[in-house]
Design an enzyme around this catalytic site. Sequence first.
Site, PDB file in Angstrom:
ATOM      1  N   PHE A   5     -21.678 -12.857  -9.820  1.00 51.42           N
ATOM      2  CA  PHE A   5     -20.657 -13.209 -10.830  1.00 51.42           C
ATOM      3  C   PHE A   5     -19.665 -14.185 -10.213  1.00 51.42           C
ATOM      4  O   PHE A   5     -19.038 -13.880  -9.181  1.00 51.42           O
ATOM      5  CB  PHE A   5     -19.911 -11.958 -11.302  1.00 51.42           C
ATOM      6  CG  PHE A   5     -20.788 -10.971 -12.039  1.00 51.42           C
ATOM      7  CD1 PHE A   5     -21.368 -11.318 -13.261  1.00 51.42           C
ATOM      8  CD2 PHE A   5     -21.041  -9.715 -11.520  1.00 51.42           C
ATOM      9  CE1 PHE A   5     -22.181 -10.414 -13.943  1.00 51.42           C
ATOM     10  CE2 PHE A   5     -21.842  -8.817 -12.191  1.00 51.42           C
ATOM     11  CZ  PHE A   5     -22.423  -9.171 -13.413  1.00 51.42           C
TER      12      PHE A   5
ATOM     13  N   GLU B 153       7.952  -0.924  12.285  1.00 50.51           N
ATOM     14  CA  GLU B 153       8.238  -2.039  13.227  1.00 50.51           C
ATOM     15  C   GLU B 153       9.191  -3.030  12.540  1.00 50.51           C
ATOM     16  O   GLU B 153       9.117  -4.240  12.763  1.00 50.51           O
ATOM     17  CB  GLU B 153       6.957  -2.746  13.675  1.00 50.51           C
ATOM     18  CG  GLU B 153       5.882  -1.814  14.196  1.00 50.51           C
ATOM     19  CD  GLU B 153       5.805  -1.693  15.705  1.00 50.51           C
ATOM     20  OE1 GLU B 153       6.286  -2.599  16.395  1.00 50.51           O
ATOM     21  OE2 GLU B 153       5.282  -0.676  16.183  1.00 50.51           O
TER      22      GLU B 153
ATOM     23  N   GLY C 166      17.418   3.600  10.070  1.00 47.93           N
ATOM     24  CA  GLY C 166      16.082   3.035  10.243  1.00 47.93           C
ATOM     25  C   GLY C 166      16.210   1.534  10.416  1.00 47.93           C
ATOM     26  O   GLY C 166      16.274   1.014  11.538  1.00 47.93           O
ATOM     27  N   SER C 167      16.342   0.827   9.285  1.00 41.96           N
ATOM     28  CA  SER C 167      16.509  -0.635   9.359  1.00 41.96           C
ATOM     29  C   SER C 167      17.781  -0.985  10.136  1.00 41.96           C
ATOM     30  O   SER C 167      17.790  -1.922  10.934  1.00 41.96           O
ATOM     31  CB  SER C 167      16.605  -1.218   7.946  1.00 41.96           C
ATOM     32  OG  SER C 167      15.448  -0.901   7.217  1.00 41.96           O
TER      33      SER C 167
ATOM     34  N   GLY D  86     -15.693   2.541  -8.637  1.00 34.92           N
ATOM     35  CA  GLY D  86     -15.331   3.939  -8.376  1.00 34.92           C
ATOM     36  C   GLY D  86     -15.649   4.361  -6.960  1.00 34.92           C
ATOM     37  O   GLY D  86     -14.965   5.221  -6.381  1.00 34.92           O
TER      38      GLY D  86
ATOM     39  N   GLN E 299     -11.188  -2.388  -5.177  1.00 36.64           N
ATOM     40  CA  GLN E 299     -11.486  -2.712  -6.587  1.00 36.64           C
ATOM     41  C   GLN E 299     -12.928  -3.191  -6.749  1.00 36.64           C
ATOM     42  O   GLN E 299     -13.623  -2.813  -7.688  1.00 36.64           O
ATOM     43  CB  GLN E 299     -10.500  -3.798  -7.068  1.00 36.64           C
ATOM     44  CG  GLN E 299     -10.612  -4.147  -8.537  1.00 36.64           C
ATOM     45  CD  GLN E 299     -10.130  -3.014  -9.440  1.00 36.64           C
ATOM     46  OE1 GLN E 299      -9.441  -2.105  -8.997  1.00 36.64           O
ATOM     47  NE2 GLN E 299     -10.522  -3.064 -10.702  1.00 36.64           N
TER      48      GLN E 299
HETATM   49  C1  LIG Z   1       4.199   6.552   9.799  1.00 35.01           C
HETATM   50  C2  LIG Z   1       5.453   6.055  10.449  1.00 35.01           C
HETATM   51  C3  LIG Z   1       5.503   5.955  11.832  1.00 35.01           C
HETATM   52  C4  LIG Z   1       6.675   5.517  12.448  1.00 35.01           C
HETATM   53  N1  LIG Z   1       6.731   5.490  13.823  1.00 35.01           N
HETATM   54  C5  LIG Z   1       7.915   5.227  14.424  1.00 35.01           C
HETATM   55  C6  LIG Z   1       8.039   5.341  15.851  1.00 35.01           C
HETATM   56  O1  LIG Z   1       7.074   5.664  16.551  1.00 35.01           O
HETATM   57  N2  LIG Z   1       9.260   5.116  16.409  1.00 35.01           N
HETATM   58  C7  LIG Z   1      10.348   4.772  15.666  1.00 35.01           C
HETATM   59  O2  LIG Z   1      11.409   4.566  16.238  1.00 35.01           O
HETATM   60  N3  LIG Z   1      10.263   4.649  14.314  1.00 35.01           N
HETATM   61  C8  LIG Z   1       9.089   4.889  13.678  1.00 35.01           C
HETATM   62  N4  LIG Z   1       8.983   4.793  12.303  1.00 35.01           N
HETATM   63  C9  LIG Z   1      10.186   4.500  11.539  1.00 35.01           C
HETATM   64  C10 LIG Z   1      10.180   3.129  10.877  1.00 35.01           C
HETATM   65  O3  LIG Z   1      10.371   2.148  11.842  1.00 35.01           O
HETATM   66  C11 LIG Z   1      11.275   3.148   9.788  1.00 35.01           C
HETATM   67  O4  LIG Z   1      10.808   3.986   8.745  1.00 35.01           O
HETATM   68  C12 LIG Z   1      11.604   1.755   9.283  1.00 35.01           C
HETATM   69  O5  LIG Z   1      12.263   1.000  10.259  1.00 35.01           O
HETATM   70  C13 LIG Z   1      12.478   1.799   8.016  1.00 35.01           C
HETATM   71  O6  LIG Z   1      13.582   2.611   8.182  1.00 35.01           O
HETATM   72  P1  LIG Z   1      13.930   3.725   7.060  1.00 35.01           P
HETATM   73  O7  LIG Z   1      12.684   4.483   6.785  1.00 35.01           O
HETATM   74  O8  LIG Z   1      15.109   4.472   7.520  1.00 35.01           O
HETATM   75  O9  LIG Z   1      14.269   2.887   5.764  1.00 35.01           O
HETATM   76  P2  LIG Z   1      15.715   2.272   5.378  1.00 35.01           P
HETATM   77  O10 LIG Z   1      16.267   1.512   6.520  1.00 35.01           O
HETATM   78  O11 LIG Z   1      16.552   3.365   4.802  1.00 35.01           O
HETATM   79  O12 LIG Z   1      15.311   1.253   4.220  1.00 35.01           O
HETATM   80  C14 LIG Z   1      15.092   1.644   2.847  1.00 35.01           C
HETATM   81  C15 LIG Z   1      14.795   0.369   2.073  1.00 35.01           C
HETATM   82  O13 LIG Z   1      15.936  -0.511   2.100  1.00 35.01           O
HETATM   83  C16 LIG Z   1      15.536  -1.781   2.616  1.00 35.01           C
HETATM   84  N5  LIG Z   1      16.649  -2.359   3.391  1.00 35.01           N
HETATM   85  C17 LIG Z   1      17.397  -1.765   4.344  1.00 35.01           C
HETATM   86  N6  LIG Z   1      18.305  -2.604   4.844  1.00 35.01           N
HETATM   87  C18 LIG Z   1      18.144  -3.782   4.186  1.00 35.01           C
HETATM   88  C19 LIG Z   1      18.781  -5.054   4.237  1.00 35.01           C
HETATM   89  N7  LIG Z   1      19.770  -5.308   5.104  1.00 35.01           N
HETATM   90  N8  LIG Z   1      18.352  -6.035   3.396  1.00 35.01           N
HETATM   91  C20 LIG Z   1      17.325  -5.790   2.545  1.00 35.01           C
HETATM   92  N9  LIG Z   1      16.668  -4.621   2.458  1.00 35.01           N
HETATM   93  C21 LIG Z   1      17.069  -3.633   3.259  1.00 35.01           C
HETATM   94  C22 LIG Z   1      14.332  -1.494   3.492  1.00 35.01           C
HETATM   95  O14 LIG Z   1      13.529  -2.654   3.681  1.00 35.01           O
HETATM   96  C23 LIG Z   1      13.627  -0.422   2.657  1.00 35.01           C
HETATM   97  O15 LIG Z   1      12.877  -1.015   1.640  1.00 35.01           O
HETATM   98  C24 LIG Z   1       7.805   5.158  11.663  1.00 35.01           C
HETATM   99  C25 LIG Z   1       7.711   5.238  10.266  1.00 35.01           C
HETATM  100  C26 LIG Z   1       6.574   5.682   9.654  1.00 35.01           C
HETATM  101  C27 LIG Z   1       6.540   5.773   8.160  1.00 35.01           C
END
Ligand SMILES: Cc1cc2nc3c(=O)[nH]c(=O)nc-3n(C[C@H](O)[C@H](O)[C@H](O)COP(=O)(O)OP(=O)(O)OC[C@H]3O[C@@H](n4cnc5c(N)ncnc54)[C@H](O)[C@@H]3O)c2cc1C
Length: 378
Positions: free
Chosen positions: A276, A362, A130-131, A339, A335
Site C-alpha cells: 500500500f 535527564e 525535579g526540573s 492489533g 500502529q
Molecule cells: C523512570 C524514572 C527514572 C528516573 N531516574 C532518575 C535518577 O536515576 N536520578 C535522578 O536524579 N532523577 C531521576 N528521575 C527524575 C527525573 O529526572 C525527573 O522526573 C525530571 O527531571 C522531571 O522532574 P519532575 O518529575 O519533578 O517534574 P517537574 O519539574 O515538576 O515538571 C512538571 C512539568 O512542568 C514542566 N516544567 C517545569 N519547569 C519548567 C519551566 N521552567 N519551563 C517550562 N516547563 C517547565 C516540566 O517540563 C514538566 O512537564 C527519574 C524519573 C523517572 C520517571
Amino acid sequence: MDFALTEEQSAIFDMARDFGAEHIAPHARTWEAEGTIPKALWPKLAELGFGGLYVSEERGGTGLSRLDATLVFEALSQSCVSVAAFLSIHNMCARMIDAYGTDALKDRMLPKALSMETVLSYCLTEPGSGSDAAALKTRAARDNSGYLLTGTKAFISGGGYSDAYIVMARTSDDGPKGISAIVVEDGAAGLSFGGLEDKMGWRSQPTRQVQMDDCPAPAENLLGEEGQGFKYAMAGLDGGRLNIAACSIGAAQSALDQTVAYMAERRAFGQSIDQFQGLQFRLADMEIALQSARTFLRQAAWKLDTGAPDATKFCAMAKKLCTETGSTVADQCLQLHGGYGYLADYGIEKIVRDLRVHQILEGTNEIMRLITARHMIQ
Ligand SMILES: Cc1cc2nc3c(=O)[nH]c(=O)nc-3n(C[C@H](O)[C@H](O)[C@H](O)COP(=O)(O)OP(=O)(O)OC[C@H]3O[C@@H](n4cnc5c(N)ncnc54)[C@H](O)[C@@H]3O)c2cc1C
C-alpha cells in the site's frame, strides 16, 4: 568532514548489538516481569569494556569518546532500552568519580565499578524538586570524619539495588553554589529506600526513593570541591542526554526493522500490506526522521568531544529531537502492526512504553527547549 563510522566504530556497534541479541533480548520480558536486572549480567558487559566507557584508560577505563559511547547505547537498546539506560547511568557516575574523585576514592571504588561487581546510581531529583534541581534540600552537614547526609531523593534508578549513590546535597545555602556531590555507599547507617515504583516503562530497572537520615560519608567521598557539585551534576547530564537520545534511536530502529519485516508477511485485501503506497510513505517518513535524528545526535556528540562552546545546547537539542522522534516512530510501528502491535509477544508495545520516559528524565523536553532558547537569546 566525514560522516562514515570508522572500522573501529562499526566494530564497537556490532559487538554491542550482538551481545544484546544473545544475552539481553531473550530475557528482557522476564526481567521486566520480575522488576529487576540480574546482577550477573553486568560483569559480562564489563568484559567488553562497558563498565567504564569514558573512564580514562590510565584508571583502567575504556576511554571512549562520547560519540563512540552513543554507538554502544544505540546498539544495546535494540535489545532492551531499560538495560541500556541503566548502563548509561552507571557510566555517568563512574565518569564523575574518575573526573572529580579523590585518589583514595578512585582506588577504592573504580576497579569494582569498572568490572561492574558494583553498580552506581545518580541522585539529584527530590520529591519537591525535579526540573528546578538546584532547589534541592538534602543536606550534608560536616562532622569530624566527613559528612552526615539527611534528605530524600526521588525516582532513583537503581534505588535499593545499586552499591553506591552519587548524592547531590546542600553543604551551604548558597543556591546552586551550595551544592556538593558526595558518594554514599550501600549499607551506610541511616540509608534506607522507599517502595518499588510501579512504572509504565523501564520496568526491569528498580526505581525507589533513597532516604538518608544522618547518613555518614567519609570526607574522601566528596567529589571535587564543596559547592561545585551542581556543576559536576550538570556536566554529567550533557553526556547522559546523548546516551538517552541514542537509546531512543536504537530502540525505534529496532521497531522499524521489525515493522518492515512484519509488513512483508501480513496480508490484507489480497496483498502484503507493504504494497500500500500510503503505508510505504509512512515507512519512508520514519526512515527520514530516524536517519536525520541520528546524524544530528552524532554531531552533538562530536561537539561534546571537541569541547565546542555550544555543546550543551546541542546535547539538549539532540535529546529533545531524538527522544520525540524515537517515540513517534515506535508508536507508528505499533500502529502498522495493527492489533498485534498491542500484544506483548510482538515486542513493539514494550518499546513504546520504555521510550516514553525519555521525554521526561535527564531534564524534561521542556527544559531542553529552555536551555536551547537561553543560548539563543543571551
Ligand atoms: C523512570 C524514572 C527514572 C528516573 N531516574 C532518575 C535518577 O536515576 N536520578 C535522578 O536524579 N532523577 C531521576 N528521575 C527524575 C527525573 O529526572 C525527573 O522526573 C525530571 O527531571 C522531571 O522532574 P519532575 O518529575 O519533578 O517534574 P517537574 O519539574 O515538576 O515538571 C512538571 C512539568 O512542568 C514542566 N516544567 C517545569 N519547569 C519548567 C519551566 N521552567 N519551563 C517550562 N516547563 C517547565 C516540566 O517540563 C514538566 O512537564 C527519574 C524519573 C523517572 C520517571
